[in-house]
Motif scaffolding. Sequence first.
Motif, PDB file in Angstrom:
ATOM      1  N   PRO A 174       0.776  -1.451  -0.143  1.00  0.00           N
ATOM      2  CA  PRO A 174      -0.005  -0.105  -0.109  1.00  0.00           C
ATOM      3  C   PRO A 174       1.489   1.248   0.032  1.00  0.00           C
ATOM      4  CG  PRO A 174      -0.111  -1.061   1.636  1.00  0.00           C
ATOM      5  CD  PRO A 174       0.704  -2.076   1.596  1.00  0.00           C
ATOM      6  N   VAL A 175       1.821   1.410   0.709  1.00  0.00           N
ATOM      7  CA  VAL A 175       3.269   2.551  -0.023  1.00  0.00           C
ATOM      8  C   VAL A 175       3.527   2.330  -0.833  1.00  0.00           C
ATOM      9  CG1 VAL A 175       5.108   3.355   1.200  1.00  0.00           C
ATOM     10  CG2 VAL A 175       3.975   1.948   2.605  1.00  0.00           C
ATOM     11  N   LEU A 176       3.908   1.389  -1.841  1.00  0.00           N
ATOM     12  CA  LEU A 176       4.374   1.799  -3.363  1.00  0.00           C
ATOM     13  C   LEU A 176       3.210   1.697  -4.049  1.00  0.00           C
ATOM     14  CD1 LEU A 176       7.782   0.508  -3.286  1.00  0.00           C
ATOM     15  CD2 LEU A 176       6.924   2.762  -2.720  1.00  0.00           C
ATOM     16  N   GLY A 177       1.821   1.535  -3.778  1.00  0.00           N
ATOM     17  CA  GLY A 177       1.060   1.365  -5.030  1.00  0.00           C
ATOM     18  C   GLY A 177       1.018  -0.065  -5.405  1.00  0.00           C
ATOM     19  N   ARG A 178       1.110  -0.761  -5.093  1.00  0.00           N
ATOM     20  CA  ARG A 178       1.776  -2.134  -6.285  1.00  0.00           C
ATOM     21  C   ARG A 178       1.226  -3.762  -6.087  1.00  0.00           C
ATOM     22  NH1 ARG A 178       8.360  -1.974  -6.877  1.00  0.00           N
ATOM     23  NH2 ARG A 178       8.911  -2.751  -4.097  1.00  0.00           N
ATOM     24  N   SER A 179       1.188  -4.428  -6.475  1.00  0.00           N
ATOM     25  CA  SER A 179       0.958  -5.858  -6.172  1.00  0.00           C
ATOM     26  C   SER A 179       2.030  -6.394  -6.928  1.00  0.00           C
ATOM     27  CB  SER A 179      -0.768  -6.344  -5.963  1.00  0.00           C
ATOM     28  OG  SER A 179      -1.174  -5.558  -5.526  1.00  0.00           O
ATOM     29  N   LEU A 180       2.634  -8.404  -6.119  1.00  0.00           N
ATOM     30  CA  LEU A 180       2.905  -9.514  -6.695  1.00  0.00           C
ATOM     31  C   LEU A 180       1.256 -10.352  -6.411  1.00  0.00           C
ATOM     32  CD1 LEU A 180       5.915  -9.423  -5.401  1.00  0.00           C
ATOM     33  CD2 LEU A 180       5.722  -8.866  -7.084  1.00  0.00           C
ATOM     34  N   THR A 181       1.721 -10.577  -8.255  1.00  0.00           N
ATOM     35  CA  THR A 181       0.160 -11.879  -8.400  1.00  0.00           C
ATOM     36  C   THR A 181       0.596 -12.651  -9.170  1.00  0.00           C
ATOM     37  OG1 THR A 181      -0.662 -10.669 -10.436  1.00  0.00           O
ATOM     38  CG2 THR A 181      -1.630  -9.624  -8.120  1.00  0.00           C
ATOM     39  N   ALA A 182      -0.507 -14.089  -8.488  1.00  0.00           N
ATOM     40  CA  ALA A 182      -0.293 -15.788  -9.253  1.00  0.00           C
ATOM     41  C   ALA A 182      -1.054 -16.344  -9.017  1.00  0.00           C
ATOM     42  CB  ALA A 182       1.502 -16.159  -8.810  1.00  0.00           C
ATOM     43  N   GLY A 183      -1.808 -16.914  -9.851  1.00  0.00           N
ATOM     44  CA  GLY A 183      -2.936 -17.689  -9.769  1.00  0.00           C
ATOM     45  C   GLY A 183      -2.896 -19.107 -10.398  1.00  0.00           C
ATOM     46  N   TYR A 184      -3.885 -20.114 -10.022  1.00  0.00           N
ATOM     47  CA  TYR A 184      -3.568 -21.825 -10.605  1.00  0.00           C
ATOM     48  C   TYR A 184      -4.926 -22.230 -10.329  1.00  0.00           C
ATOM     49  CZ  TYR A 184      -1.904 -22.997  -5.505  1.00  0.00           C
ATOM     50  OH  TYR A 184      -1.676 -23.476  -4.803  1.00  0.00           O
ATOM     51  N   SER A 185      -4.938 -23.129 -11.404  1.00  0.00           N
ATOM     52  CA  SER A 185      -6.119 -23.838 -11.643  1.00  0.00           C
ATOM     53  C   SER A 185      -5.499 -24.827 -10.374  1.00  0.00           C
ATOM     54  CB  SER A 185      -6.695 -23.645 -13.184  1.00  0.00           C
ATOM     55  OG  SER A 185      -5.660 -24.448 -13.686  1.00  0.00           O
ATOM     56  N   VAL A 186      -6.208 -26.127  -9.921  1.00  0.00           N
ATOM     57  CA  VAL A 186      -5.700 -27.290  -9.783  1.00  0.00           C
ATOM     58  C   VAL A 186      -6.656 -28.656 -10.124  1.00  0.00           C
ATOM     59  CG1 VAL A 186      -5.910 -28.935  -7.409  1.00  0.00           C
ATOM     60  CG2 VAL A 186      -5.486 -25.873  -7.021  1.00  0.00           C
ATOM     61  N   GLU A 187      -5.918 -29.503 -10.795  1.00  0.00           N
ATOM     62  CA  GLU A 187      -6.889 -30.823 -11.274  1.00  0.00           C
ATOM     63  C   GLU A 187      -6.514 -31.673 -10.806  1.00  0.00           C
ATOM     64  OE1 GLU A 187      -6.360 -33.852 -15.181  1.00  0.00           O
ATOM     65  OE2 GLU A 187      -5.334 -32.340 -14.808  1.00  0.00           O
ATOM     66  N   ALA A 188      -7.264 -32.732  -9.751  1.00  0.00           N
ATOM     67  CA  ALA A 188      -7.353 -34.017  -9.162  1.00  0.00           C
ATOM     68  C   ALA A 188      -7.194 -34.978  -9.250  1.00  0.00           C
ATOM     69  CB  ALA A 188      -8.256 -33.337  -7.730  1.00  0.00           C
ATOM     70  N   LEU A 189      -6.038 -35.378 -10.189  1.00  0.00           N
ATOM     71  CA  LEU A 189      -6.136 -36.693 -10.369  1.00  0.00           C
ATOM     72  C   LEU A 189      -6.379 -37.954  -9.664  1.00  0.00           C
ATOM     73  CD1 LEU A 189      -1.942 -36.273 -11.504  1.00  0.00           C
ATOM     74  CD2 LEU A 189      -3.849 -35.642 -12.742  1.00  0.00           C
ATOM     75  N   PRO A 190      -6.705 -38.806  -9.825  1.00  0.00           N
ATOM     76  CA  PRO A 190      -7.351 -40.034  -9.931  1.00  0.00           C
ATOM     77  C   PRO A 190      -6.132 -41.091  -8.718  1.00  0.00           C
ATOM     78  CG  PRO A 190      -7.155 -40.190 -11.739  1.00  0.00           C
ATOM     79  CD  PRO A 190      -6.837 -39.091 -11.393  1.00  0.00           C
ATOM     80  N   VAL A 191      -6.672 -41.413  -7.672  1.00  0.00           N
ATOM     81  CA  VAL A 191      -5.665 -41.926  -6.111  1.00  0.00           C
ATOM     82  C   VAL A 191      -6.649 -43.849  -6.941  1.00  0.00           C
ATOM     83  CG1 VAL A 191      -5.330 -42.901  -4.374  1.00  0.00           C
ATOM     84  CG2 VAL A 191      -6.262 -40.600  -4.463  1.00  0.00           C
ATOM     85  N   ILE A 192      -5.412 -44.716  -7.569  1.00  0.00           N
ATOM     86  CA  ILE A 192      -4.973 -45.951  -8.154  1.00  0.00           C
ATOM     87  C   ILE A 192      -4.485 -46.692  -6.551  1.00  0.00           C
ATOM     88  CG2 ILE A 192      -5.263 -47.923  -9.304  1.00  0.00           C
ATOM     89  CD1 ILE A 192      -5.771 -45.404 -11.621  1.00  0.00           C
ATOM     90  N   ALA A 193      -5.307 -47.791  -6.018  1.00  0.00           N
ATOM     91  CA  ALA A 193      -4.915 -48.935  -4.781  1.00  0.00           C
ATOM     92  C   ALA A 193      -4.254 -49.249  -5.031  1.00  0.00           C
ATOM     93  CB  ALA A 193      -5.775 -48.947  -4.111  1.00  0.00           C
TER      94      ALA A 193
END
Length: 228
Positions: free
Chosen positions: A209-228
Amino acid sequence: MLHFTRNWAERQDRIAVAIDSLIVAGWTGRDQHAIEHHIEELAAIGVPRPSTTPLFYRIGTGQLAQTTHLQVLGPDSSGEVEPVIVALADGLWVTLGSDHTDRKAEAAGVALSKQLCSKVVGDSLWRFDEVAPHWDQLILRSHATIGGQRMLYQEGAVAGIRDPRDLMARYLGQAEAILPAGSLMFCGTLGAIGGVRPSDRFEMELFDPVLGRSLTAGYSVEALPVIA
């Protein structure tokens, strides 16, 4: 190899960085009540209490990722936003990251669980010296998309967690010590609003808020199947 855009007040450059030491600092709250809150929210999903606080986990550097799509095993993992210190030959830099963790495995062993998911980091850096004078005013924020609904998941000032200089000194066992070049440290997180839970997408922000800037990132999550 990670790739970053470095941002100074008046210029930018693009660099490739080889990281040979990855540290994830845990239980880093300054306020013991806040630490206890985080311990209790994780205890609610079966995670054992830490032996001491803070703790420092060494993670394989192959787990570092700059991605917008994260694949995980099963439906029991979740992200958490953290400030991240990157040590380069010319000094310390700041980015943000998500210590994405398998919560089911965390109940069996925190160190093990930390190795099972990639640690996502952003692709932009701020020079630490530019934010150090007002470090405690920086704001961490994350949003999670759960069941199609985007919601605020975490929010608060980094004043709630230990200063990176304190963490580096504790980790290295020497007052005022700083990480050697090629090191990267996740510095801890804030409690989740509504409790820790998985999401289909995770977005994070470190706002100055002092220098008025942001670092951002984001990602989708894919859950792989768990096979016994």
